[in-house]
Design a protein around this motif. Structure first.
Motif, PDB file in Angstrom:
ATOM      1  N   ALA A  16      25.593 -49.382 -15.735  1.00  0.00           N
ATOM      2  CA  ALA A  16      24.980 -50.233 -16.760  1.00  0.00           C
ATOM      3  C   ALA A  16      25.923 -50.354 -17.948  1.00  0.00           C
ATOM      4  O   ALA A  16      26.728 -49.463 -18.212  1.00  0.00           O
ATOM      5  N   VAL A  17      25.790 -51.471 -18.668  1.00  0.00           N
ATOM      6  CA  VAL A  17      26.538 -51.693 -19.902  1.00  0.00           C
ATOM      7  C   VAL A  17      25.572 -52.326 -20.900  1.00  0.00           C
ATOM      8  O   VAL A  17      24.913 -53.317 -20.597  1.00  0.00           O
ATOM      9  N   ARG A  18      25.500 -51.730 -22.072  1.00  0.00           N
ATOM     10  CA  ARG A  18      24.715 -52.297 -23.174  1.00  0.00           C
ATOM     11  C   ARG A  18      25.657 -52.502 -24.345  1.00  0.00           C
ATOM     12  O   ARG A  18      26.377 -51.576 -24.728  1.00  0.00           O
ATOM     13  N   ALA A  19      25.666 -53.713 -24.896  1.00  0.00           N
ATOM     14  CA  ALA A  19      26.558 -54.018 -26.016  1.00  0.00           C
ATOM     15  C   ALA A  19      25.749 -54.412 -27.241  1.00  0.00           C
ATOM     16  O   ALA A  19      24.746 -55.120 -27.134  1.00  0.00           O
ATOM     17  N   ALA A  20      26.206 -53.962 -28.395  1.00  0.00           N
ATOM     18  CA  ALA A  20      25.580 -54.317 -29.666  1.00  0.00           C
ATOM     19  C   ALA A  20      26.062 -55.698 -30.096  1.00  0.00           C
ATOM     20  O   ALA A  20      27.123 -56.160 -29.655  1.00  0.00           O
ATOM     21  N   PRO A  21      25.309 -56.353 -30.968  1.00  0.00           N
ATOM     22  CA  PRO A  21      25.814 -57.609 -31.532  1.00  0.00           C
ATOM     23  C   PRO A  21      27.122 -57.346 -32.282  1.00  0.00           C
ATOM     24  O   PRO A  21      27.295 -56.303 -32.916  1.00  0.00           O
ATOM     25  N   ALA A  22      28.033 -58.301 -32.199  1.00  0.00           N
ATOM     26  CA  ALA A  22      29.336 -58.160 -32.852  1.00  0.00           C
ATOM     27  C   ALA A  22      29.205 -58.361 -34.354  1.00  0.00           C
ATOM     28  O   ALA A  22      28.340 -59.103 -34.829  1.00  0.00           O
ATOM     29  N   ILE A  23      30.077 -57.674 -35.083  1.00  0.00           N
ATOM     30  CA  ILE A  23      30.154 -57.828 -36.532  1.00  0.00           C
ATOM     31  C   ILE A  23      31.588 -58.191 -36.891  1.00  0.00           C
ATOM     32  O   ILE A  23      32.510 -57.915 -36.143  1.00  0.00           O
ATOM     33  N   GLU A  24      31.758 -58.826 -38.047  1.00  0.00           N
ATOM     34  CA  GLU A  24      33.112 -59.149 -38.506  1.00  0.00           C
ATOM     35  C   GLU A  24      33.544 -58.112 -39.526  1.00  0.00           C
ATOM     36  O   GLU A  24      32.736 -57.647 -40.337  1.00  0.00           O
ATOM     37  N   SER A  25      34.809 -57.727 -39.449  1.00  0.00           N
ATOM     38  CA  SER A  25      35.332 -56.735 -40.390  1.00  0.00           C
ATOM     39  C   SER A  25      36.769 -57.072 -40.754  1.00  0.00           C
ATOM     40  O   SER A  25      37.468 -57.754 -40.012  1.00  0.00           O
ATOM     41  N   VAL A  26      37.188 -56.557 -41.891  1.00  0.00           N
ATOM     42  CA  VAL A  26      38.558 -56.746 -42.347  1.00  0.00           C
ATOM     43  C   VAL A  26      39.497 -55.957 -41.429  1.00  0.00           C
ATOM     44  O   VAL A  26      39.128 -54.900 -40.920  1.00  0.00           O
ATOM     45  N   ALA A  27      40.679 -56.493 -41.212  1.00  0.00           N
ATOM     46  CA  ALA A  27      41.675 -55.795 -40.402  1.00  0.00           C
ATOM     47  C   ALA A  27      42.111 -54.520 -41.114  1.00  0.00           C
ATOM     48  O   ALA A  27      42.262 -54.496 -42.328  1.00  0.00           O
ATOM     49  N   VAL A  28      42.283 -53.466 -40.329  1.00  0.00           N
ATOM     50  CA  VAL A  28      42.765 -52.195 -40.874  1.00  0.00           C
ATOM     51  C   VAL A  28      44.170 -51.975 -40.321  1.00  0.00           C
ATOM     52  O   VAL A  28      44.382 -51.929 -39.115  1.00  0.00           O
ATOM     53  N   LYS A  29      45.105 -51.864 -41.237  1.00  0.00           N
ATOM     54  CA  LYS A  29      46.513 -51.618 -40.885  1.00  0.00           C
ATOM     55  C   LYS A  29      46.850 -50.175 -41.231  1.00  0.00           C
ATOM     56  O   LYS A  29      46.040 -49.454 -41.810  1.00  0.00           O
ATOM     57  N   ARG A  30      48.048 -49.768 -40.906  1.00  0.00           N
ATOM     58  CA  ARG A  30      48.483 -48.403 -41.198  1.00  0.00           C
ATOM     59  C   ARG A  30      48.310 -48.078 -42.686  1.00  0.00           C
ATOM     60  O   ARG A  30      47.941 -46.968 -43.053  1.00  0.00           O
ATOM     61  N   GLU A  31      48.552 -49.053 -43.543  1.00  0.00           N
ATOM     62  CA  GLU A  31      48.465 -48.845 -44.985  1.00  0.00           C
ATOM     63  C   GLU A  31      47.035 -48.916 -45.495  1.00  0.00           C
ATOM     64  O   GLU A  31      46.773 -48.655 -46.655  1.00  0.00           O
ATOM     65  N   GLY A  32      46.101 -49.366 -44.663  1.00  0.00           N
ATOM     66  CA  GLY A  32      44.701 -49.506 -45.079  1.00  0.00           C
ATOM     67  C   GLY A  32      44.188 -50.904 -44.795  1.00  0.00           C
ATOM     68  O   GLY A  32      44.823 -51.681 -44.074  1.00  0.00           O
ATOM     69  N   PRO A  33      43.020 -51.259 -45.349  1.00  0.00           N
ATOM     70  CA  PRO A  33      42.444 -52.583 -45.117  1.00  0.00           C
ATOM     71  C   PRO A  33      43.386 -53.689 -45.586  1.00  0.00           C
ATOM     72  O   PRO A  33      44.037 -53.566 -46.613  1.00  0.00           O
ATOM     73  N   ASP A  34      43.443 -54.777 -44.804  1.00  0.00           N
ATOM     74  CA  ASP A  34      44.340 -55.890 -45.104  1.00  0.00           C
ATOM     75  C   ASP A  34      43.556 -57.198 -45.003  1.00  0.00           C
ATOM     76  O   ASP A  34      43.427 -57.783 -43.929  1.00  0.00           O
ATOM     77  N   ALA A  35      43.035 -57.659 -46.147  1.00  0.00           N
ATOM     78  CA  ALA A  35      42.233 -58.880 -46.176  1.00  0.00           C
ATOM     79  C   ALA A  35      43.061 -60.122 -45.852  1.00  0.00           C
ATOM     80  O   ALA A  35      42.498 -61.164 -45.497  1.00  0.00           O
ATOM     81  N   ALA A  36      44.391 -60.041 -45.946  1.00  0.00           N
ATOM     82  CA  ALA A  36      45.244 -61.184 -45.641  1.00  0.00           C
ATOM     83  C   ALA A  36      45.427 -61.381 -44.130  1.00  0.00           C
ATOM     84  O   ALA A  36      45.795 -62.459 -43.686  1.00  0.00           O
ATOM     85  N   ALA A  37      45.161 -60.348 -43.340  1.00  0.00           N
ATOM     86  CA  ALA A  37      45.292 -60.442 -41.877  1.00  0.00           C
ATOM     87  C   ALA A  37      44.039 -61.104 -41.305  1.00  0.00           C
ATOM     88  O   ALA A  37      42.980 -61.090 -41.938  1.00  0.00           O
ATOM     89  N   PRO A  38      44.150 -61.695 -40.109  1.00  0.00           N
ATOM     90  CA  PRO A  38      42.952 -62.274 -39.493  1.00  0.00           C
ATOM     91  C   PRO A  38      41.861 -61.213 -39.334  1.00  0.00           C
ATOM     92  O   PRO A  38      42.140 -60.071 -38.978  1.00  0.00           O
ATOM     93  N   ALA A  39      40.621 -61.598 -39.639  1.00  0.00           N
ATOM     94  CA  ALA A  39      39.491 -60.678 -39.564  1.00  0.00           C
ATOM     95  C   ALA A  39      39.194 -60.307 -38.107  1.00  0.00           C
ATOM     96  O   ALA A  39      39.440 -61.090 -37.185  1.00  0.00           O
ATOM     97  N   TYR A  40      38.646 -59.139 -37.926  1.00  0.00           N
ATOM     98  CA  TYR A  40      38.261 -58.657 -36.598  1.00  0.00           C
ATOM     99  C   TYR A  40      36.804 -58.982 -36.305  1.00  0.00           C
ATOM    100  O   TYR A  40      35.976 -59.035 -37.213  1.00  0.00           O
ATOM    101  N   LEU A  41      36.530 -59.177 -35.038  1.00  0.00           N
ATOM    102  CA  LEU A  41      35.176 -59.171 -34.518  1.00  0.00           C
ATOM    103  C   LEU A  41      35.088 -57.867 -33.742  1.00  0.00           C
ATOM    104  O   LEU A  41      35.961 -57.573 -32.920  1.00  0.00           O
ATOM    105  N   ASN A  42      34.074 -57.052 -34.051  1.00  0.00           N
ATOM    106  CA  ASN A  42      33.942 -55.734 -33.439  1.00  0.00           C
ATOM    107  C   ASN A  42      32.555 -55.524 -32.871  1.00  0.00           C
ATOM    108  O   ASN A  42      31.579 -56.032 -33.409  1.00  0.00           O
ATOM    109  N   THR A  43      32.483 -54.737 -31.821  1.00  0.00           N
ATOM    110  CA  THR A  43      31.210 -54.281 -31.287  1.00  0.00           C
ATOM    111  C   THR A  43      31.445 -52.975 -30.543  1.00  0.00           C
ATOM    112  O   THR A  43      32.579 -52.493 -30.460  1.00  0.00           O
TER     113      THR A  43
END
Length: 177
Positions: A53-80
């Motif tokens: 079985a596989v159950r997935a949560a609804p996806a959320i959008e989040s800021v990209a996280v780079k080695r240096e930390g959050p990067d609002a200039a990078a394309p946003a992520y869709l995560n679940t």
């Protein structure tokens, strides 16, 4: 001397299978058609051998996280997050996750770079291991709201072995400035 064994009886019961385990897989994408890629990856998880079985949560959008930390200039992520009930060993499941990433054009040019698809094995039951190839639970899972939030939506009683309850971890992260 060659020893001969009797043939395997065709009417014998199959060997006992390993009991199913719930594995938590985080999915993320910030390049291409993110929603379609994540939906396809969830479907592919359900088609893996020894996945019940596989159950997935609804996806959320989040800021990209780079080695240096959050990067609002990078394309946003869709995560679940998906909870995968499986009888695959953790290392075998990880190899399938890498194959799914590759089918969706994942390139590994830089660590923490933009990607068409990222699949991380977060937990595998209560297994705890530290290996160069696979560390369980995922070492940064407790620090990522984009993992904890969707996971909590699927399982209000979720826990990260050795780190604590997901709801408490998320509450702590959301309370930080």
């Amino acid at each position: 001397m060659t020893r001969r064994f009797p043939p395997f009886p065709h009417d014998a019961p199959p060997p006992a299978a390993h009991p199913p385990v719930d594995a938590v897989v985080a999915l993320g994408a910030n390049l291409g058609d993110r929603g379609a890629t994540i939906a396809a990856a969830v479907e592919e998880l359900g088609q893996l051998p020894l996945v019940d079985a596989v159950r997935a949560a609804p996806a959320i959008e989040s800021v990209a996280v780079k080695r240096e930390g959050p990067d609002a200039a990078a394309p946003a992520y869709l995560n679940t997050v998906a909870i995968v009930t499986t009888r695959l060993a953790p290392s075998v499941l990880l190899s399938y996750l890498r194959a799914i990433e590759n089918r969706h054009g994942r390139e590994r040019h830089e660590r923490w770079g933009d990607r068409t698809l990222d699949l991380d094995l977060i937990t595998y039951g209560d297994v705890r291991t530290h290996d160069p190839v696979l560390t369980l639970p995922h070492p940064r899972a407790a620090e990522r709201t984009f993992v904890l939030g969707p996971w909590l939506a699927l399982d209000p009683d979720a826990e990260i072995p050795g780190a604590g309850r997901v709801d408490a971890l998320l509450h702590e992260l959301e309370g930080r400035p």
